[in-house]
Design a protein around this motif. Structure first.
Motif, mmCIF file in Angstrom:
data_model
loop_
_atom_site.group_PDB
_atom_site.id
_atom_site.type_symbol
_atom_site.label_atom_id
_atom_site.label_comp_id
_atom_site.label_asym_id
_atom_site.label_seq_id
_atom_site.Cartn_x
_atom_site.Cartn_y
_atom_site.Cartn_z
ATOM 1 N N TRP A 248 0.816 -1.212 0.000
ATOM 2 C CA TRP A 248 0.000 0.000 0.000
ATOM 3 C C TRP A 248 0.848 1.259 0.000
ATOM 4 O O TRP A 248 0.500 2.249 -0.662
ATOM 5 C CB TRP A 248 -0.954 -0.009 1.192
ATOM 6 C CG TRP A 248 -2.171 -0.847 0.976
ATOM 7 C CD1 TRP A 248 -2.466 -2.034 1.572
ATOM 8 C CD2 TRP A 248 -3.240 -0.576 0.074
ATOM 9 N NE1 TRP A 248 -3.646 -2.532 1.096
ATOM 10 C CE2 TRP A 248 -4.159 -1.668 0.176
ATOM 11 C CE3 TRP A 248 -3.524 0.453 -0.815
ATOM 12 C CZ2 TRP A 248 -5.330 -1.723 -0.578
ATOM 13 C CZ3 TRP A 248 -4.693 0.391 -1.571
ATOM 14 C CH2 TRP A 248 -5.583 -0.676 -1.446
ATOM 15 N N SER A 249 1.958 1.249 0.744
ATOM 16 C CA SER A 249 2.831 2.434 0.722
ATOM 17 C C SER A 249 3.454 2.618 -0.655
ATOM 18 O O SER A 249 3.593 3.738 -1.150
ATOM 19 C CB SER A 249 3.918 2.325 1.800
ATOM 20 O OG SER A 249 4.752 1.193 1.579
ATOM 21 N N GLY A 250 3.804 1.495 -1.310
ATOM 22 C CA GLY A 250 4.326 1.579 -2.667
ATOM 23 C C GLY A 250 3.281 2.095 -3.638
ATOM 24 O O GLY A 250 3.582 2.934 -4.509
ATOM 25 N N LEU A 251 2.031 1.630 -3.498
ATOM 26 C CA LEU A 251 0.956 2.074 -4.377
ATOM 27 C C LEU A 251 0.677 3.566 -4.187
ATOM 28 O O LEU A 251 0.355 4.279 -5.153
ATOM 29 C CB LEU A 251 -0.309 1.261 -4.095
ATOM 30 C CG LEU A 251 -1.520 1.553 -4.999
ATOM 31 C CD1 LEU A 251 -1.171 1.284 -6.461
ATOM 32 C CD2 LEU A 251 -2.721 0.734 -4.561
ATOM 33 N N THR A 252 0.814 4.039 -2.958
ATOM 34 C CA THR A 252 0.666 5.475 -2.703
ATOM 35 C C THR A 252 1.680 6.262 -3.531
ATOM 36 O O THR A 252 1.354 7.304 -4.112
ATOM 37 C CB THR A 252 0.867 5.774 -1.203
ATOM 38 O OG1 THR A 252 -0.081 5.037 -0.434
ATOM 39 C CG2 THR A 252 0.692 7.261 -0.910
ATOM 40 N N GLY A 253 2.901 5.739 -3.600
ATOM 41 C CA GLY A 253 3.927 6.383 -4.409
ATOM 42 C C GLY A 253 3.615 6.335 -5.897
ATOM 43 O O GLY A 253 3.871 7.295 -6.628
#
Length: 390
Positions: A248-253
């Protein structure tokens, strides 16, 4: 709902964001300048980072009911300061997007979860203690620059720790602010509070930039940020699965890279501020502190440079002191957990020593090497013990 408005939650969330912006905000400005960003684009970077951290943190925290704080990659920003000069903005954005895609894949495939499942609790605790150690020491280094303010804060901390432990950080922080105001050490804020407008930059992909900027950004974010971030959660007894958080943190990026959101990852230092016993004696009731941090992050994103200037206006000694004092309990608890199991003690102290040294090897920071060396010692002893018994 009134419990969400507890001063311990609000102050922990505010201090976490304050430490993030006051400690590393200048590096983000430098990274944006290195990329040749215009003033509007710099504000957009701050918007993307603030909104990304706030929305992802509040979503994950509400879903898991555990204190999950997402932050920007400070080592990543430092890397960009030296890597982006001369790189066109569109290629920089492409590298951010590429790095975030790699982070997302690491989470979606479950690879990160499998790796971290092998790390024993003692090593995770040692890693966290070492990452936080500098901040604990800095609380007393700050005495050099402002004996009166920091000295009074230490006294208030000791007294409230004894008699009002739930409010030790809010009261200590409040006293520090009052003394700073009286002494005139809080800088004047010369800015206007206007809503920040995001600026979209179409990414372009150049293989040399992807290799020279995107891959190093991915590596330092994983090794120097996500590994300590998971260690912080595990050291405080939280069992949330690692891979969805990374995904999810990667997708936010991926979503916010075109607006300047260069890298998002699990927080360790600022997250630990929201997980300490001072926030709430019951670990299952500490997550509202992250909700407040998320609110402050979103405000920082919406008002961009103005809020960043507000956080940076606090004197360095005040920020160092409150961060260090707030983390002392976490450092102590982590050290106790790291050294509790005698068979794992050598591996844990190696992890602690290497990480605390701050060394950098092959452009990869100390937390990664601390874990590598500690795990090597742990596996060697485990193998030797197994052979001996056989």
């Amino acid at each position: 709902m009134l419990r969400f408005f507890s001063p311990s939650y609000i102050s922990a969330g505010f201090v976490a964001v304050l430490v993030g912006y006051a400690g590393a905000g200048a590096i983000v400005f430098q990274a944006a300048n290195a990329a040749g960003a215009s003033p509007a684009e710099i504000s957009s970077w701050l918007w993307a980072l603030g909104i990304g951290m706030g929305v992802s943190s509040i979503g994950l925290t509400f879903y898991y009911r555990q204190p999950i704080l997402i932050a920007w990659s400070t080592p990543g920003a430092a890397l960009l300061v030296t890597s982006l000069p001369g790189v066109p903005m569109s290629e920089s954005i492409g590298a951010f997007l590429f790095s975030s895609i790699l982070l997302t894949l690491c989470g979606v495939t479950g690879l990160f979860q499998k790796i971290m499942a092998f790390v024993p609790q003692s090593l995770a605790s040692a890693l966290l203690a070492a990452v936080l150690l500098k901040f604990g020491l800095d609380a007393f280094v700050a005495l050099e620059s402002d004996v009166l303010m920091v000295g009074v804060m230490v006294v208030v901390y000791l007294l409230t720790k004894q008699f009002l432990p739930r409010y030790v950080i809010p009261l200590t922080f409040l006293v520090g602010i009052v003394i700073a105001l009286i002494g005139g050490t809080i800088s004047a804020i010369e800015t206007t509070f206007t809503l920040t407008l995001p600026v979209f930059v179409m990414p372009s992909f150049e293989i040399t930039t992807l290799i020279g900027v995107g891959i190093p950004l991915f590596i330092v974010t994983m090794a120097s940020q996500n590994v300590p971030g998971i260690a912080a959660l595990r050291a405080h007894g939280y069992d949330v699965p690692a891979s969805p958080l990374i995904g999810w943190s990667g997708l936010t990026g991926v979503i916010l890279a075109p607006f300047g959101g260069f890298a998002f990852n699990l927080a360790a230092i600022t997250a630990a501020l929201c997980m300490s016993p001072e926030v709430h004696p019951d670990p299952s009731k500490r997550y509202p502190a992250v909700i407040w941090a998320s609110v402050f992050y979103c405000l920082a994103g919406l008002f961009g440079a103005a809020i960043a200037a507000l956080f940076i206006a606090f004197p360095a000694a005040l920020v160092m002191a409150i961060a260090g004092l707030a983390l002392l309990s976490t450092i102590a608890n982590s050290l106790e957990a790291a050294l509790k199991v005698e068979a794992e003690r050598d591996a844990a102290i190696l992890t602690f020593a290497v990480t605390a040294s701050g060394m950098t090897l092959l452009s990869i920071g100390a937390p990664f090497w601390g874990l590598v060396i500690g795990m090597s010692a742990y596996l060697f002893r485990k193998r030797f013990t197994t052979v001996g018994k056989g």
